[in-house]
Write a protein that holds these residues in place. Structure first.
Motif, PDB file in Angstrom:
ATOM      1  N   GLN A  65       0.833  -1.215   0.000  1.00 31.65           N
ATOM      2  CA  GLN A  65       0.000   0.000   0.000  1.00 31.65           C
ATOM      3  C   GLN A  65       0.863   1.259   0.000  1.00 31.65           C
ATOM      4  O   GLN A  65       0.566   2.215  -0.718  1.00 31.65           O
ATOM      5  N   GLN A  66       1.937   1.253   0.796  1.00 33.36           N
ATOM      6  CA  GLN A  66       2.861   2.392   0.827  1.00 33.36           C
ATOM      7  C   GLN A  66       3.474   2.619  -0.548  1.00 33.36           C
ATOM      8  O   GLN A  66       3.529   3.751  -1.030  1.00 33.36           O
ATOM      9  N   THR A  69       0.985   3.980  -3.116  1.00 30.17           N
ATOM     10  CA  THR A  69       0.767   5.414  -2.915  1.00 30.17           C
ATOM     11  C   THR A  69       1.938   6.217  -3.472  1.00 30.17           C
ATOM     12  O   THR A  69       1.743   7.236  -4.150  1.00 30.17           O
ATOM     13  N   HIS A  70       3.153   5.756  -3.208  1.00 33.06           N
ATOM     14  CA  HIS A  70       4.352   6.427  -3.712  1.00 33.06           C
ATOM     15  C   HIS A  70       4.360   6.449  -5.240  1.00 33.06           C
ATOM     16  O   HIS A  70       4.651   7.481  -5.867  1.00 33.06           O
ATOM     17  N   THR A  72       1.796   6.169  -7.256  1.00 31.05           N
ATOM     18  CA  THR A  72       0.706   7.019  -7.725  1.00 31.05           C
ATOM     19  C   THR A  72       1.135   8.480  -7.720  1.00 31.05           C
ATOM     20  O   THR A  72       0.836   9.224  -8.652  1.00 31.05           O
ATOM     21  N   ASN A  73       1.853   8.884  -6.686  1.00 31.24           N
ATOM     22  CA  ASN A  73       2.329  10.264  -6.613  1.00 31.24           C
ATOM     23  C   ASN A  73       3.456  10.542  -7.603  1.00 31.24           C
ATOM     24  O   ASN A  73       3.560  11.637  -8.142  1.00 31.24           O
TER      25      ASN A  73
END
Length: 145
Positions: A65-66, A69-70, A72-73
């Motif tokens: 999940q981390q 998110t990374h 995606t950014n």
């Protein structure tokens, strides 16, 4: 199951069996104490090995999940697949592999900790060629951080 886990479980079973055999030749008060100790070792091992899988799975899911998110950014608008490395140890650092859908021939390795995410390396998916060989062959990875 990992070979080290099989060895660990075998060792625990052997120790428990030896304690039980030794308890057979001892007097009653000491026999009961040794059998209780063997029981605690066996029950504790069962609890440890069954909960360890749950803890590792939870850590891996959090790291995925981390990293998601990374990514995606960092690479907004792109898609990818994240794979774990099938590591069954409780660690603070997880190593994950990413294959981007628009670059399916290259695997990127990431190191995920609680506070940082770092891209470590990349290689060819089918050939296993390392970064230097890929660059020499004219393959220019698009997702280098």
């Amino acid at each position: 199951m990992q070979p080290t886990t099989i060895i660990e479980i075998s060792f625990i079973l052997v120790v428990t069996a030896l304690l039980s055999v030794v308890a057979l030749v001892l007097r009653k008060p000491l026999k009961i104490l040794i059998l209780i100790a063997a029981g605690f070792i066996l029950i504790g091992s069962i609890i440890f090995y069954s909960t360890r899988l749950i803890i590792v799975e939870n850590q891996t899911n959090e790291a995925i999940q981390q990293l998601d998110t990374h990514l995606t950014n960092t690479f907004n608008g792109e898609s990818w697949e994240i794979f774990d490395t099938d590591d069954y140890e409780i660690k603070k650092i997880k190593f994950l592999h990413v294959i981007f859908n628009n670059e399916p021939m290259i695997v990127y390795e990431y190191k995920v900790t609680e506070s940082a995410i770092k891209q470590l390396s990349f290689w060819g998916k089918e050939t296993g060629d390392n970064a230097e060989v890929l660059l020499e062959n004219g393959i220019d990875p698009q997702h280098i951080e």
